[in-house]
Design a protein around this motif. Structure first.
Motif, PDB file in Angstrom:
ATOM      1  N   UNK A 130       0.180  14.031  -1.403  1.00  0.00           N
ATOM      2  CA  UNK A 130      -0.422  13.551  -2.643  1.00  0.00           C
ATOM      3  C   UNK A 130      -1.944  13.563  -2.456  1.00  0.00           C
ATOM      4  N   UNK A 131      -2.555  14.765  -2.454  1.00  0.00           N
ATOM      5  CA  UNK A 131      -3.975  14.879  -2.114  1.00  0.00           C
ATOM      6  C   UNK A 131      -4.906  14.178  -3.087  1.00  0.00           C
ATOM      7  N   UNK A 132      -4.465  14.008  -4.340  1.00  0.00           N
ATOM      8  CA  UNK A 132      -5.211  13.223  -5.325  1.00  0.00           C
ATOM      9  C   UNK A 132      -4.202  12.571  -6.251  1.00  0.00           C
ATOM     10  N   UNK A 133      -4.679  11.681  -7.106  1.00  0.00           N
ATOM     11  CA  UNK A 133      -3.783  10.803  -7.855  1.00  0.00           C
ATOM     12  C   UNK A 133      -2.659  11.540  -8.586  1.00  0.00           C
ATOM     13  N   UNK A 134      -2.943  12.677  -9.207  1.00  0.00           N
ATOM     14  CA  UNK A 134      -1.950  13.334 -10.039  1.00  0.00           C
ATOM     15  C   UNK A 134      -1.439  14.649  -9.461  1.00  0.00           C
ATOM     16  N   UNK A 135      -1.849  14.985  -8.254  1.00  0.00           N
ATOM     17  CA  UNK A 135      -1.466  16.270  -7.656  1.00  0.00           C
ATOM     18  C   UNK A 135      -0.447  16.059  -6.531  1.00  0.00           C
ATOM     19  N   UNK A 136       0.522  16.967  -6.468  1.00  0.00           N
ATOM     20  CA  UNK A 136       1.583  16.894  -5.476  1.00  0.00           C
ATOM     21  C   UNK A 136       1.763  18.265  -4.825  1.00  0.00           C
ATOM     22  N   UNK A 137       2.010  18.240  -3.513  1.00  0.00           N
ATOM     23  CA  UNK A 137       2.323  19.451  -2.759  1.00  0.00           C
ATOM     24  C   UNK A 137       3.581  19.179  -1.953  1.00  0.00           C
ATOM     25  N   UNK A 146       0.807  -1.225   0.000  1.00  0.00           N
ATOM     26  CA  UNK A 146       0.000   0.000   0.000  1.00  0.00           C
ATOM     27  C   UNK A 146       0.840   1.274   0.000  1.00  0.00           C
ATOM     28  N   UNK A 147       2.118   1.150  -0.336  1.00  0.00           N
ATOM     29  CA  UNK A 147       3.002   2.310  -0.179  1.00  0.00           C
ATOM     30  C   UNK A 147       2.688   3.435  -1.146  1.00  0.00           C
ATOM     31  N   UNK A 148       2.021   3.148  -2.274  1.00  0.00           N
ATOM     32  CA  UNK A 148       1.694   4.215  -3.211  1.00  0.00           C
ATOM     33  C   UNK A 148       0.232   4.647  -3.096  1.00  0.00           C
ATOM     34  N   UNK A 149      -0.423   4.187  -2.023  1.00  0.00           N
ATOM     35  CA  UNK A 149      -1.800   4.610  -1.761  1.00  0.00           C
ATOM     36  C   UNK A 149      -1.848   5.616  -0.615  1.00  0.00           C
ATOM     37  N   UNK A 150      -0.688   6.034  -0.159  1.00  0.00           N
ATOM     38  CA  UNK A 150      -0.631   7.006   0.934  1.00  0.00           C
ATOM     39  C   UNK A 150      -0.907   8.413   0.408  1.00  0.00           C
ATOM     40  N   UNK A 209       6.566   4.481  -8.088  1.00  0.00           N
ATOM     41  CA  UNK A 209       7.912   4.189  -7.600  1.00  0.00           C
ATOM     42  C   UNK A 209       8.175   5.140  -6.442  1.00  0.00           C
ATOM     43  N   UNK A 210       9.078   4.741  -5.555  1.00  0.00           N
ATOM     44  CA  UNK A 210       9.452   5.650  -4.474  1.00  0.00           C
ATOM     45  C   UNK A 210       9.921   6.990  -5.041  1.00  0.00           C
ATOM     46  N   UNK A 211       9.523   8.073  -4.391  1.00  0.00           N
ATOM     47  CA  UNK A 211      10.007   9.390  -4.796  1.00  0.00           C
ATOM     48  C   UNK A 211      11.474   9.503  -4.400  1.00  0.00           C
ATOM     49  N   UNK A 212      12.318   9.899  -5.349  1.00  0.00           N
ATOM     50  CA  UNK A 212      13.762   9.968  -5.135  1.00  0.00           C
ATOM     51  C   UNK A 212      14.185  11.434  -5.096  1.00  0.00           C
ATOM     52  N   UNK A 213      15.032  11.767  -4.144  1.00  0.00           N
ATOM     53  CA  UNK A 213      15.625  13.094  -4.082  1.00  0.00           C
ATOM     54  C   UNK A 213      17.116  12.959  -4.360  1.00  0.00           C
ATOM     55  N   UNK A 214      17.553  13.559  -5.445  1.00  0.00           N
ATOM     56  CA  UNK A 214      18.983  13.548  -5.800  1.00  0.00           C
ATOM     57  C   UNK A 214      19.449  14.990  -5.943  1.00  0.00           C
ATOM     58  N   UNK A 215      20.364  15.374  -5.072  1.00  0.00           N
ATOM     59  CA  UNK A 215      20.821  16.758  -5.012  1.00  0.00           C
ATOM     60  C   UNK A 215      19.612  17.672  -4.822  1.00  0.00           C
ATOM     61  N   UNK A 216      19.296  18.516  -5.774  1.00  0.00           N
ATOM     62  CA  UNK A 216      18.159  19.426  -5.627  1.00  0.00           C
ATOM     63  C   UNK A 216      17.009  19.047  -6.560  1.00  0.00           C
ATOM     64  N   UNK A 217      16.928  17.769  -6.888  1.00  0.00           N
ATOM     65  CA  UNK A 217      15.938  17.311  -7.864  1.00  0.00           C
ATOM     66  C   UNK A 217      15.127  16.150  -7.325  1.00  0.00           C
ATOM     67  N   UNK A 218      13.800  16.254  -7.434  1.00  0.00           N
ATOM     68  CA  UNK A 218      12.919  15.126  -7.168  1.00  0.00           C
ATOM     69  C   UNK A 218      12.746  14.319  -8.451  1.00  0.00           C
ATOM     70  N   UNK A 219      12.806  13.006  -8.317  1.00  0.00           N
ATOM     71  CA  UNK A 219      12.536  12.113  -9.447  1.00  0.00           C
ATOM     72  C   UNK A 219      11.261  11.346  -9.109  1.00  0.00           C
ATOM     73  N   UNK A 220      10.220  11.593  -9.888  1.00  0.00           N
ATOM     74  CA  UNK A 220       8.905  10.998  -9.629  1.00  0.00           C
ATOM     75  C   UNK A 220       8.501  10.172 -10.846  1.00  0.00           C
ATOM     76  N   UNK A 221       8.248   8.888 -10.614  1.00  0.00           N
ATOM     77  CA  UNK A 221       7.879   7.965 -11.692  1.00  0.00           C
ATOM     78  C   UNK A 221       6.386   7.653 -11.619  1.00  0.00           C
TER      79      UNK A 221
END
Length: 280
Positions: free
Chosen positions: A129-136, A113-117, A157-169
């Motif tokens: 992640x207030x709704x499926x495609x929205x991020x705050x 259930x890790x991506x249903x949070x 996929x897990x949200x990745x933080x690399x340096x000053x960049x978020x990688x969201x799949x």
């Protein structure tokens, strides 16, 4: 990138259920390891070993009580084990099943259930992640809102933080790999993959698949924001495992071999898995 070898499974491994092969790749000193769910015997873990010439040198089948589907398996890299049930795991050093004194139920449920949070802590940030495609995005220490952003597809996929960049799949609805500025939420780059569940990052290079009947394995330079190289494979699905290690990539794709009719008189495409080793 150069393809070094292909190992095509035999006709008896045909599948229309690609998730069966959503397993684990591991590179050993002198061979490659692939763990997956056996299609020949219920509740059985299959393990294949291949040498550098692409020859199969070992095949094991291990029965597992309360066997999980591959998408629920957990690779515990610190202890070098693959958790495949609530109590049992594969020791990746000995290739033997071992039983844990403690249940894995909690971490397995977390994985399911890790991506249903509705929120995730990533470094010094809180991503909601207030709704499926929205991020705050908020500062974790102060709770200050930094940005809001809308992306196509569901988090996959897990949200990745690399340096000053978020990688969201994301996947579905034209999903892909999004690179966002951590402080502003501005989209730096988008890799349109049709859905991403497997990525590997080495230094500033990002490796992933592009899904499709003629799928691709690509290398993306996060410094320049461009695809550096790509190699065409067979059919790639979102369940195909991926490993990048020591200058090599292990990939899985599906070669279409024939069609057959089902009861409803519709044609079902049938494929066999193909493991490719690619020199980066």
């Amino acid at each position: 990138m150069i393809k070094q070898l292909d190992f095509q499974y035999g006709d008896s491994y045909r599948t229309a259920s690609f998730f069966e092969y959503n397993g684990l790749f591991k590179k050993l000193d002198d061979c490659y390891l692939f763990c997956y769910s056996s299609r020949f015997k219920h509740d059985t873990l299959a393990i294949d070993c291949f040498n550098a010439e692409g020859q199969q040198i070992n095949h094991l089948q291990l029965e597992v009580e309360d066997f999980l589907i591959p998408s629920q398996w957990i690779h515990d890299e610190k202890k070098d084990r693959l958790i495949v049930s609530n109590k049992d795991y594969l020791n990746l050093n000995t290739l033997k099943m071992e039983r844990s004194e403690q249940s894995f139920e909690t971490i397995i449920n977390d994985r399911m259930y890790k991506f249903a949070k509705d929120q995730y802590v990533v470094g010094p940030y809180l991503i909601k992640n207030p709704s499926a495609e929205k991020y705050e995005c908020y500062r974790l220490d102060s709770g200050v809102l930094l940005w809001k952003q809308t992306l196509r597809g569901y988090l996959y996929h897990n949200i990745i933080l690399k340096d000053d960049t978020f990688i969201i799949c994301t996947a579905e609805h034209g999903g892909g790999v999004y690179l966002l500025d951590a402080n502003t939420g501005i989209i730096k780059n988008v890799i349109l993959t049709k859905g991403t569940n497997k990525i590997c990052i080495v230094d500033n290079m990002l490796y992933t698949y592009v899904l499709g009947e003629k799928g691709k394995f690509i290398s993306f330079d996060m410094n320049t924001g461009s695809i550096i190289d790509q190699i065409e494979l067979n059919r790639i699905t979102i369940d195909c495992p991926l490993l990048v290690q020591n200058g090599e990539a292990l990939t899985l794709s599906f070669l279409r071999v024939k069609r057959r009719e089902c009861i409803k008189q519709k044609h079902i495409r049938e494929y066999v898995p193909v493991i490719s080793v690619i020199k980066l």
